[in-house]
Design an enzyme around this catalytic site. Structure first.
Site, PDB file in Angstrom:
ATOM      1  CD  GLU A 204      -2.859   1.209   0.266  1.00 19.25           C
ATOM      2  OE1 GLU A 204      -3.729   0.344   0.280  1.00 19.25           O
ATOM      3  OE2 GLU A 204      -2.785   2.062  -0.626  1.00 19.25           O
ATOM      4  CG  ASP A 208      -1.022   4.841  -0.827  1.00 22.86           C
ATOM      5  OD1 ASP A 208      -1.661   4.215  -1.700  1.00 22.86           O
ATOM      6  OD2 ASP A 208      -1.325   4.833   0.378  1.00 22.86           O
ATOM      7  CB  SER A 341      -5.498   0.919  -2.693  1.00 21.42           C
ATOM      8  OG  SER A 341      -5.406   0.743  -1.359  1.00 21.42           O
TER       9      SER A 341
END
Ligand SMILES: *[C@@H]1O[C@H](CO)[C@@H](O)[C@H](O)[C@H]1NC(C)=O
Ligand SMILES: *[C@@H]1O[C@H](CO)[C@@H](O)[C@H](O)[C@H]1NC(C)=O
Ligand SMILES: *[C@@H]1O[C@H](CO)[C@@H](O)[C@H](O)[C@H]1NC(C)=O
Ligand SMILES: *[C@@H]1O[C@H](CO)[C@@H](O)[C@H](O)[C@H]1NC(C)=O
Length: 373
Positions: A204, A208, A341
């Site tokens: 994640e 990002d 996400s």
């Protein structure tokens, strides 16, 4: 009070709006001191206190509470099975109550929103359609030209990380080398707020950072690294209090993590909402990944299923490509990473770019986006 569009408050102005009255301060501090509680920290807006004390002191401070240590496997928590009370003269002065006393961590572990597909079958099917999403695909799809990059040194963007998810600067460098040749970009995160542990990079966190810096290209980027848990979930309140304690912040914040509303107490939720309002009054734009089944619609009743239906909405405010992204994590390019996400930092970078142009024109940043949407 309503803040007129684009007229944002400085942290000092916000403090003057939300600071407790002298009567509240005196009453609360007197109560704490009378029990020998001195180890307290406040935030710049003065509307929150964090105090350390022994369990025995807390039991005297909060009549009725009875603390025990509960152990399961490697984990142990201190909780009171009994309700507590606060003296009557405090009731009108205390808003949030006292956090983390009663509820036990949820059995299910908290998750970030990114996931990588597994299994040849789905890989084969997908490969027949396209080779995956990378920055050049996104920039082409959304008509971003070479000129669509940040130009101001004083604009910035951020993503917040939780659950021991770390990014590695080296992964970002490899990612930009592989996928960043068609647009001007930065290859380093400028500032990490909080502590990044030593561990492996998280999917994640890598996703990002790599994608916010690909749409919000050449824009200074920060990462908020939030340690610890709130009742086994993301400590959103701790992150928001950190924002409430910093005067200079990026204008855009991307968060690809979610809590299950029905597992948290109402007072906690309300206080988190107050912190979001404070952020909005300062002109910050905060984006959250909705979750891949629609906002609050995860299978099996998770996520307060009833929530969005009760309030009439089950879909997110914005949508963007979210399937089959390439991510470099722990030096390796990994395909098939999917989820809201992925779309959240992509949109966050675009908004940071719009802010860049607005600041150049002497206009205020976008701020709380929903009225404009
Ligand atoms: C807020 O910042 C001040 C000054 O840096 C610090 O002393 C204080 O401990 C911080 N408050 C919290 C709750 O972390
Ligand atoms: C793409 O962007 C260019 C330059 O900003 C603009 O002239 C053009 O109309 C845009 N095309 C579409 C399809 O939006
Ligand atoms: C990238 O941004 C900096 C300011 O942070 C600016 O000085 C520089 O010219 C930008 N790069 C390009 C290629 O425009
Ligand atoms: C950022 O830079 C722009 C262009 O130089 C300037 O107009 C603006 O006032 C600056 N904003 C802040 C918050 O410093």
């Amino acid at each position: 009070p309503r803040v007129p569009a684009g007229k944002y408050l400085t942290l000092e102005q916000l403090r003057d709006l939300v600071r407790p009255s002298p009567a509240t301060l005196v009453t609360v501090l007197k109560w704490l001191r009378s029990h020998g509680v001195e180890d307290c920290r406040s935030v710049a807006t003065l509307d929150f206190l964090e105090c350390g004390m022994a369990a025995s002191t807390a039991e005297r401070l909060l009549p009725g509470a009875e603390f025990h240590r509960y152990v399961k496997g490697q984990r142990s928590v201190v909780r009171s099975p009994q309700p507590y009370s606060v003296p009557e003269e405090l009731a009108e002065h205390v808003d949030f109550g006292i956090g983390g006393l009663h509820r036990f961590p949820a059995e299910r572990s908290a998750v970030s929103r990114a996931w990588a597909k597994e299994g040849m079958e789905s890989r084969g099917q997908r490969a027949a359609f396209h080779l995956g999403v990378m920055p050049s695909v996104i920039r082409k799809r959304y008509n971003m030209t070479k000129g669509d990059i940040g130009l101001l040194p004083n604009n910035s963007q951020a993503c917040a990380q939780f659950l021991e998810q770390y990014f590695h600067q080296a992964d970002l460098a490899v990612f930009m080398k592989l996928f960043g040749s068609s647009f001007a970009h930065r290859t380093e995160v400028d500032r990490v707020v909080g502590h990044q542990g030593q561990g492996r990079a998280g999917l994640e966190a890598s996703l990002d950072v790599e994608y916010i810096m690909s749409t919000g290209a050449n824009i200074s980027t920060w990462v908020f690294s939030n340690a610890g848990r709130h009742e086994s979930q993301e400590p959103f309140l701790a992150w928001l209090l950190l924002l409430s304690n910093m005067s200079a912040l990026p204008w855009v914040h991307s968060v690809s993590y979610g809590d299950d509303e029905d597992s948290l107490s109402q007072v906690y939720l309300q206080r988190v909402n107050v912190e979001f309002m404070k952020a909005a009054a300062r002109g910050l734009t905060v984006l959250f990944a909705s979750g891949d089944d629609g906002a609050g619609c995860e299978e099996g009743g998770r996520g307060g299923n009833h929530g969005p239906f009760r309030s009439g909405r089950a879909y997110p405010d914005l949508a963007a490509l979210s399937d089959n992204y390439w991510v470099v994590t722990n030096r390796l390019p990994l395909p098939w990473v999917s989820g809201t996400s992925a779309s959240t930092p992509v949109v966050a970078g675009m908004l940071a770019l719009i802010n860049d142009r607005r600041l150049q024109l002497g206009q205020p940043p976008l701020g709380f986006l929903n009225p404009a949407l």
